[in-house]
Design a protein around this motif. Structure first.
Motif, PDB file in Angstrom:
ATOM      1  N   MET A   1       1.037  -1.068   0.044  1.00 30.60           N
ATOM      2  CA  MET A   1       0.044  -0.221  -0.096  1.00 30.60           C
ATOM      3  C   MET A   1       0.934   1.357   0.000  1.00 30.60           C
ATOM      4  N   ILE A   2       0.568   1.996  -1.152  1.00 30.83           N
ATOM      5  CA  ILE A   2       1.519   3.303  -0.930  1.00 30.83           C
ATOM      6  C   ILE A   2       0.647   4.499  -0.223  1.00 30.83           C
ATOM      7  N   ILE A   3       1.382   5.154   0.449  1.00 32.21           N
ATOM      8  CA  ILE A   3       0.544   6.346   1.267  1.00 32.21           C
ATOM      9  C   ILE A   3       1.304   7.604   0.949  1.00 32.21           C
ATOM     10  N   GLU A   4       0.485   8.591   0.692  1.00 28.12           N
ATOM     11  CA  GLU A   4       1.029  10.089   0.523  1.00 28.12           C
ATOM     12  C   GLU A   4       1.238  10.589   1.831  1.00 28.12           C
ATOM     13  N   VAL A   5       2.201  11.038   2.183  1.00 30.02           N
ATOM     14  CA  VAL A   5       2.777  11.525   3.650  1.00 30.02           C
ATOM     15  C   VAL A   5       2.616  12.857   3.476  1.00 30.02           C
ATOM     16  N   LYS A   6       1.834  13.269   4.681  1.00 29.93           N
ATOM     17  CA  LYS A   6       1.450  14.584   4.874  1.00 29.93           C
ATOM     18  C   LYS A   6       1.694  14.738   6.309  1.00 29.93           C
ATOM     19  N   LYS A   7       1.997  16.417   6.832  1.00 28.06           N
ATOM     20  CA  LYS A   7       2.604  16.872   8.029  1.00 28.06           C
ATOM     21  C   LYS A   7       2.063  16.143   9.347  1.00 28.06           C
ATOM     22  N   GLU A   8       0.788  15.515   9.276  1.00 28.82           N
ATOM     23  CA  GLU A   8       0.206  14.998  10.128  1.00 28.82           C
ATOM     24  C   GLU A   8       0.753  13.540  10.637  1.00 28.82           C
ATOM     25  N   ASN A   9       1.670  13.141   9.580  1.00 28.92           N
ATOM     26  CA  ASN A   9       2.143  11.502   9.698  1.00 28.92           C
ATOM     27  C   ASN A   9       3.487  11.779  10.348  1.00 28.92           C
ATOM     28  N   GLU A  10       3.645  12.301  11.409  1.00 30.80           N
ATOM     29  CA  GLU A  10       4.855  12.366  12.052  1.00 30.80           C
ATOM     30  C   GLU A  10       5.615  11.214  12.196  1.00 30.80           C
ATOM     31  N   ASP A  11       4.978  10.212  12.523  1.00 34.83           N
ATOM     32  CA  ASP A  11       5.420   8.994  13.051  1.00 34.83           C
ATOM     33  C   ASP A  11       6.309   8.441  11.585  1.00 34.83           C
ATOM     34  N   ILE A  12       5.494   8.373  10.467  1.00 38.40           N
ATOM     35  CA  ILE A  12       5.861   7.980   9.336  1.00 38.40           C
ATOM     36  C   ILE A  12       7.193   8.926   8.838  1.00 38.40           C
ATOM     37  N   ILE A  13       7.268  10.216   9.180  1.00 37.90           N
ATOM     38  CA  ILE A  13       8.424  11.055   8.925  1.00 37.90           C
ATOM     39  C   ILE A  13       9.419  10.486   9.587  1.00 37.90           C
TER      40      ILE A  13
END
Length: 141
Positions: A1-13
């Protein structure tokens, strides 16, 4: 699954920054820089699932997107994650792609050529160690 990362995704960042340090020890992409990129419309950050098996950083340069970085966790390499990330981009965006790759990185050049990128030039002494960069482009209609 591909996710477009936004600023809310701090754990992914954070996971991207950790993987970035692991794969590219001399990288200048810090957590703060990645957070800033996630806030701006001219950047697109894609990851392969929340575990971040791989990621793709893109910059919108008006008439094309530049691949700033693409990487896959060592244990997931050769499983098509890079292809999934590029395919997702190609399914959602119409602009051509451009990138620079180390002249010595034949594996990456072969990967890009298999997707359809072509060599369009080079930049001598591009990297800090004096190595040249091969310029590659994938034209879109």
């Amino acid at each position: 699954m591909i996710i477009e990362v936004k600023k809310e995704n701090e754990d992914i960042i954070f996971k991207i920054s950790e993987l970035e340090k692991e794969i590219f020890p001399e990288s200048f992409y810090s957590v703060d820089m990645l957070k800033e990129m996630a806030e701006k419309n001219e950047y697109t950050i894609l990851v392969c699932d929340e575990e971040v098996k791989g990621y793709l950083l893109l910059h919108d340069s008006f008439d094309l997107y530049e691949i700033m970085k693409i990487a896959t966790k060592k244990e997931f390499r050769k499983n098509g994650i890079g292809n999934q990330l590029i395919d997702y981009y190609l399914s959602k965006y119409d602009k051509s792609l451009f990138l620079e790759v180390r002249e010595s990185n034949k594996v990456a050049q072969h990967f890009y050529e298999n997707i359809g990128f072509v060599v369009v030039g080079n930049r001598k002494n591009y990297y800090p160690n004096g190595e040249a960069a091969v310029l590659m482009s994938l034209e879109r209609n």
